[in-house]
Design a protein around this motif. Structure first.
Motif, PDB file in Angstrom:
ATOM      1  N   MET A 169       0.918  -1.180   0.038  1.00  0.00           N
ATOM      2  CA  MET A 169       0.008   0.087  -0.154  1.00  0.00           C
ATOM      3  C   MET A 169       0.682   1.080   0.115  1.00  0.00           C
ATOM      4  O   MET A 169       1.788   1.055   0.629  1.00  0.00           O
ATOM      5  N   SER A 170       0.530   2.405  -0.707  1.00  0.00           N
ATOM      6  CA  SER A 170       1.256   3.592  -0.601  1.00  0.00           C
ATOM      7  C   SER A 170       1.255   4.217   0.698  1.00  0.00           C
ATOM      8  O   SER A 170       0.083   3.861   1.369  1.00  0.00           O
ATOM      9  N   PRO A 171       2.410   4.750   1.065  1.00  0.00           N
ATOM     10  CA  PRO A 171       2.459   5.509   2.487  1.00  0.00           C
ATOM     11  C   PRO A 171       1.288   6.370   2.412  1.00  0.00           C
ATOM     12  O   PRO A 171       0.903   7.177   1.508  1.00  0.00           O
ATOM     13  N   PRO A 172       0.773   6.792   4.075  1.00  0.00           N
ATOM     14  CA  PRO A 172      -0.276   7.751   4.049  1.00  0.00           C
ATOM     15  C   PRO A 172       0.117   9.084   3.546  1.00  0.00           C
ATOM     16  O   PRO A 172      -0.877   9.852   3.122  1.00  0.00           O
ATOM     17  N   ASN A 173       1.378   9.564   3.462  1.00  0.00           N
ATOM     18  CA  ASN A 173       1.813  10.760   2.917  1.00  0.00           C
ATOM     19  C   ASN A 173       1.597  10.834   1.236  1.00  0.00           C
ATOM     20  O   ASN A 173       1.986  11.890   0.780  1.00  0.00           O
TER      21      ASN A 173
ATOM     22  N   PRO B  40      -0.835   9.128  -1.019  1.00  0.00           N
ATOM     23  CA  PRO B  40      -1.956   7.950  -1.069  1.00  0.00           C
ATOM     24  C   PRO B  40      -2.298   7.719  -2.627  1.00  0.00           C
ATOM     25  O   PRO B  40      -1.690   8.455  -3.434  1.00  0.00           O
ATOM     26  N   PRO B  41      -2.709   6.426  -2.869  1.00  0.00           N
ATOM     27  CA  PRO B  41      -2.830   6.229  -4.342  1.00  0.00           C
ATOM     28  C   PRO B  41      -3.971   7.064  -5.065  1.00  0.00           C
ATOM     29  O   PRO B  41      -4.762   7.636  -4.201  1.00  0.00           O
ATOM     30  N   ARG B  42      -3.835   7.364  -6.183  1.00  0.00           N
ATOM     31  CA  ARG B  42      -4.751   8.317  -6.798  1.00  0.00           C
ATOM     32  C   ARG B  42      -6.389   7.562  -6.899  1.00  0.00           C
ATOM     33  O   ARG B  42      -7.217   8.080  -7.036  1.00  0.00           O
TER      34      ARG B  42
ATOM     35  N   PRO C 265     -13.483  10.332  -2.747  1.00  0.00           N
ATOM     36  CA  PRO C 265     -12.153   9.999  -3.476  1.00  0.00           C
ATOM     37  C   PRO C 265     -12.265   9.083  -4.568  1.00  0.00           C
ATOM     38  O   PRO C 265     -13.286   8.033  -4.291  1.00  0.00           O
ATOM     39  N   ALA C 266     -11.811   8.918  -5.557  1.00  0.00           N
ATOM     40  CA  ALA C 266     -11.672   7.868  -6.426  1.00  0.00           C
ATOM     41  C   ALA C 266     -11.180   6.698  -6.244  1.00  0.00           C
ATOM     42  O   ALA C 266     -10.440   6.322  -5.332  1.00  0.00           O
TER      43      ALA C 266
ATOM     44  N   ALA D 288     -13.014  10.005   5.419  1.00  0.00           N
ATOM     45  CA  ALA D 288     -12.177   9.726   6.344  1.00  0.00           C
ATOM     46  C   ALA D 288     -10.774   9.510   6.217  1.00  0.00           C
ATOM     47  O   ALA D 288      -9.730   9.822   6.553  1.00  0.00           O
ATOM     48  N   ILE D 289     -10.558   8.291   5.300  1.00  0.00           N
ATOM     49  CA  ILE D 289      -9.483   7.742   4.459  1.00  0.00           C
ATOM     50  C   ILE D 289      -8.866   9.040   3.780  1.00  0.00           C
ATOM     51  O   ILE D 289      -7.457   9.238   4.279  1.00  0.00           O
TER      52      ILE D 289
END
Length: 389
Positions: A1-5, A7-9, A39-40, A344-345
């Protein structure tokens, strides 16, 4: 998973489970972006043990792929969100593994089948949150616009000090004693009966509406039909058909909770009554778009419950839907749930209700069982304030 800072598009979503709740959640994922700015995301994969059945469901509900082993989904870098709609006995293993794999988790209620499982899940959620991974329990009735409005009115002090709450959730699908055995009637798979299934909703509403904590519990459970026909002949029912509880809250309010799956003629009736020193609120799920409100500070000759039709843009969630006068239904609560979870995410904030909130409900359910087993003794609780309440 991409790091929180970073995020994936586009969030890749996996759903585990395809039956009743899988259908309800899929409907939400399929429709949420049509009505709310979120978000997408991409409905990547639906997981189920029966290949043919899950393939059919995935095609019908808008999922691009299928899988029969949830573990393989957690290994995928293109999966960022896991929505768990599997039966309760599978919740702990899947949710903990998903959180440890860095996936955001939306989990159907109740949190778990046992208190020990619920505690382990809350600990896993807390550790994951520190790494930017979010989790939420799907108590969808928090997203009924009428109940969200009730929460606002209570928080604004319109009822004054709340004294008394009544919550009754009644169904009748087990009223026929010749009805067949299912996994919901076995403690090893369901955890409990009406108690975990629908009392969890009623208790969560008491906590949600009042923003309060339960200090003492007394309860009783009962099984009216102790055996039902199954593959092995008559099989023992090892969970409750109905449950009753009295909850003493930290504020001094008292709540009574009654649930049953043998209440003849009641299909899915959740009724909530909140009585305060300055007013009262009434809600009935069978009239989901209405809220009864009494202003007890008005002159006596003007007092009486008035019907608020929940369809104005000013009402929670309603601005996204139809023009005034056009109602929405039960399925929309899941759309609201997914909307709030995605926002929230995106914001990096804890969605509500949290796994800690789910643990609080589980502790109360466990106390009801303990009290029932001890023949109505009072069980004292000393819960920490729930996060996300």
């Amino acid at each position: 998973m991409s790091p929180p800072n970073n995020p994936p598009r586009t969030l890749g979503v996996a759903m585990i489970g395809y039956a009743f709740m899988g259908k309800a959640h899929s409907n939400a994922w399929r429709n949420v972006a049509s009505f709310f700015d979120v978000p997408a995301f991409d409905q990547k994969v639906m997981v189920g043990r029966d290949f043919d059945a899950v393939s059919e469901a995935a095609a019908k509900y808008g999922w691009k792929e299928t899988a029969t082993d949830w573990r393989t989904v957690l290994d995928r870098d293109d999966i960022h969100v896991v929505d768990i709609c599997a039966p309760g006995w599978m919740h702990a293993e899947i949710a903990i593994a998903a959180l440890e794999a860095g996936k955001h988790v939306l989990l159907e209620k109740p949190l778990a089948n046992t208190l020990a499982e619920a505690e382990a899940m809350a600990n896993a959620a807390r550790a994951a949150r520190a790494k930017g991974v979010q989790s939420m329990v799907g108590f969808n009735y928090r997203r009924v616009p009428a109940l969200a409005l009730a929460k606002e009115l209570i928080s604004e002090g319109r009822l004054g000090m709340v004294r008394h709450v009544r919550a009754a959730y009644l169904q009748d699908w087990l009223a026929d004693e010749t009805g067949p055995m299912t996994w919901r009637l076995k403690k090893e798979t369901a955890g409990s009966g009406a108690l975990g299934d629908i009392a969890s909703h009623a208790i969560d509403q008491v906590l949600f509406l009042l923003g309060d904590q339960v200090r003492e519990v007394s309860g009783r459970t009962h099984t009216f039909t102790t055996q039902r026909p199954g593959p092995a002949g008559l099989e023992d029912v090892t969970v409750d058909d109905a449950a009753w509880a009295t909850l003493s809250l930290a504020s001094g309010a008292i709540a009574s909770v009654e649930v049953s799956r043998v209440a003849t003629g009641q299909k899915n009736s959740l009724k909530l009554e909140v009585y305060g020193e300055k007013g009262a609120i009434l809600f009935d799920l069978e009239t989901i778009n209405e809220l009864g409100f009494l202003d007890a500070t008005a002159p006596a000759r003007e007092q009486g419950f008035r019907r608020i039709l929940i369809n104005e843009p000013e009402h929670p969630y309603m601005a996204a839907w139809w023009p005034q006068g056009h109602t929405i239904g039960w399925e929309h609560t899941f759309t609201h749930e997914v909307r709030d979870f995605l926002l929230a995410i995106a914001a990096g904030t804890q969605p509500s209700p949290s796994f800690e909130d789910g643990l609080t409900v589980q502790r109360i359910l466990s106390a009801v069982e303990e009290s029932a087993a001890a023949k109505s003794s009072i069980i004292q609780l000393a819960n920490a304030p729930a996060e996300g309440a």
